[in-house]
Design a protein around this motif. Structure first.
Motif, PDB file in Angstrom:
ATOM      1  N   GLN A  14       0.839  -1.186   0.000  1.00 49.88           N
ATOM      2  CA  GLN A  14       0.000   0.000   0.000  1.00 49.88           C
ATOM      3  C   GLN A  14       0.882   1.248   0.000  1.00 49.88           C
ATOM      4  O   GLN A  14       1.952   1.283   0.639  1.00 49.88           O
ATOM      5  CB  GLN A  14      -0.883  -0.005   1.257  1.00 49.88           C
ATOM      6  CG  GLN A  14      -2.204   0.716   1.115  1.00 49.88           C
ATOM      7  CD  GLN A  14      -3.171   0.025   0.163  1.00 49.88           C
ATOM      8  OE1 GLN A  14      -3.213  -1.196   0.092  1.00 49.88           O
ATOM      9  NE2 GLN A  14      -3.926   0.814  -0.574  1.00 49.88           N
ATOM     10  N   GLU A  15       0.429   2.251  -0.707  1.00 49.00           N
ATOM     11  CA  GLU A  15       1.150   3.527  -0.738  1.00 49.00           C
ATOM     12  C   GLU A  15       1.378   4.042   0.683  1.00 49.00           C
ATOM     13  O   GLU A  15       0.492   3.970   1.541  1.00 49.00           O
ATOM     14  CB  GLU A  15       0.354   4.556  -1.539  1.00 49.00           C
ATOM     15  CG  GLU A  15       1.009   5.918  -1.655  1.00 49.00           C
ATOM     16  CD  GLU A  15       0.190   6.900  -2.479  1.00 49.00           C
ATOM     17  OE1 GLU A  15      -0.942   6.534  -2.893  1.00 49.00           O
ATOM     18  OE2 GLU A  15       0.671   8.021  -2.718  1.00 49.00           O
ATOM     19  N   GLN A  81       5.801   4.695  -2.897  1.00 48.47           N
ATOM     20  CA  GLN A  81       4.995   5.586  -3.722  1.00 48.47           C
ATOM     21  C   GLN A  81       4.559   4.834  -4.988  1.00 48.47           C
ATOM     22  O   GLN A  81       5.267   3.920  -5.426  1.00 48.47           O
ATOM     23  CB  GLN A  81       5.818   6.818  -4.119  1.00 48.47           C
ATOM     24  CG  GLN A  81       6.305   7.628  -2.945  1.00 48.47           C
ATOM     25  CD  GLN A  81       7.270   8.734  -3.349  1.00 48.47           C
ATOM     26  OE1 GLN A  81       7.680   8.824  -4.504  1.00 48.47           O
ATOM     27  NE2 GLN A  81       7.628   9.584  -2.404  1.00 48.47           N
ATOM     28  N   PRO A  82       3.446   5.223  -5.577  1.00 50.96           N
ATOM     29  CA  PRO A  82       3.000   4.526  -6.797  1.00 50.96           C
ATOM     30  C   PRO A  82       4.066   4.507  -7.901  1.00 50.96           C
ATOM     31  O   PRO A  82       4.177   3.533  -8.643  1.00 50.96           O
ATOM     32  CB  PRO A  82       1.764   5.330  -7.218  1.00 50.96           C
ATOM     33  CG  PRO A  82       1.218   5.844  -5.931  1.00 50.96           C
ATOM     34  CD  PRO A  82       2.436   6.175  -5.093  1.00 50.96           C
ATOM     35  N   SER A  85       6.472   1.499  -8.451  1.00 53.78           N
ATOM     36  CA  SER A  85       6.039   0.257  -9.093  1.00 53.78           C
ATOM     37  C   SER A  85       6.938  -0.036 -10.285  1.00 53.78           C
ATOM     38  O   SER A  85       7.004   0.742 -11.241  1.00 53.78           O
ATOM     39  CB  SER A  85       4.582   0.368  -9.548  1.00 53.78           C
ATOM     40  OG  SER A  85       3.722   0.537  -8.445  1.00 53.78           O
ATOM     41  N   PRO A 113      -2.312   2.650  -4.738  1.00 55.99           N
ATOM     42  CA  PRO A 113      -2.684   3.967  -4.205  1.00 55.99           C
ATOM     43  C   PRO A 113      -3.785   3.872  -3.160  1.00 55.99           C
ATOM     44  O   PRO A 113      -4.492   2.858  -3.076  1.00 55.99           O
ATOM     45  CB  PRO A 113      -3.168   4.721  -5.447  1.00 55.99           C
ATOM     46  CG  PRO A 113      -3.563   3.674  -6.404  1.00 55.99           C
ATOM     47  CD  PRO A 113      -2.724   2.464  -6.135  1.00 55.99           C
TER      48      PRO A 113
END
Lengths: 113, 111
Positions: A14-15, A81-82, A85, A113
């Motif tokens: 999870q972010e 952070q996204p 990825s 996110p």
């Protein structure tokens, strides 16, 4: 014989949470370790490295830990952070003799996110 | 600063056709140079590396070859492509054989 192993092909986090990517190696002569991240259809990007004389190296949100007795290293990303990825590769080298890095098979990190 | 270029970015070739991928490095001299392949869903496989002009070491026997005609130029070739040659080809350079810096890659599709 895979000398550098990344046993988790994928990881979802999870972010804002911590991402922990693991890597194991078998060659006790390896004395330098690196982490790369790779986006699809792009070349790998160097992230952080660590020499075997250290057990921790930190650069911003990225920290690499090395446990020589266990032949294990890990990459911690905090906060995730996204944009993190990507596929993460660990790599190792015996700098005294080898001329090239040995790469793991990679772990796909997905930050939700 | 150093930069590394690869071309073409994408390539579609029929089986049995020849191949030539080029890699050049700017801003450094006498770099170690490397060719890798990443097959779909797999890690990085080292194909060739070079520590100097005309010096090529092959890591995996196959129908590919590499040449280094100039200090900062590294070429990957094949006389006859196979379907299994499809993949993402990456060139990398290193000042010290430890930290490697990668180019943008070439997506090769063999049909």
């Amino acid at each position: 014989d895979q000398q550098v192993k990344q046993n988790s092909p994928s990881l979802s986090v999870q972010e804002g949470r911590i991402s922990i990517l693991n890597c194991d190696y078998t060659n006790s002569m390896f004395d330098y370790f690196l982490w790369y991240k790779k986006y699809p259809a792009e070349g790998p990007i160097f992230l952080i490295s660590i020499s075997s004389i250290k057990d921790k190296n930190e650069d911003g949100r990225f920290t690499v830990f090395l446990n020589k007795s266990a032949k294990h290293l890990s990459l911690h990303i905090v906060p995730s952070q996204p944009g993190d990825s990507a596929v993460y590769f660990c790599a190792a080298i015996d700098s005294g003799s080898a001329r090239q890095l040995t790469f793991g098979s990679g772990t796909q990190l997905t930050v939700l996110p | 600063s150093q930069t590394i270029h690869q071309w073409p970015a994408t390539l579609v070739q029929p089986v049995g056709s020849p191949l030539s991928l080029e890699c050049t490095v700017e801003g450094t001299s006498n770099p170690n140079l490397y060719w890798y392949r990443q097959a779909a869903g797999r890690g990085l496989q080292l194909l060739f590396y070079s520590v100097g002009i005309g010096q090529i070491s092959s890591e995996v026997p196959q129908n590919l070859s590499a040449s280094r005609p100039q200090d900062r130029q590294f070429i990957l070739s094949s006389k006859k492509l196979l379907l299994s040659d499809s993949g993402f080809y990456l060139c990398a350079w290193s000042p010290d054989k430890i930290e490697q810096f990668f180019g943008p890659g070439t997506r090769l599709t063999v049909l």
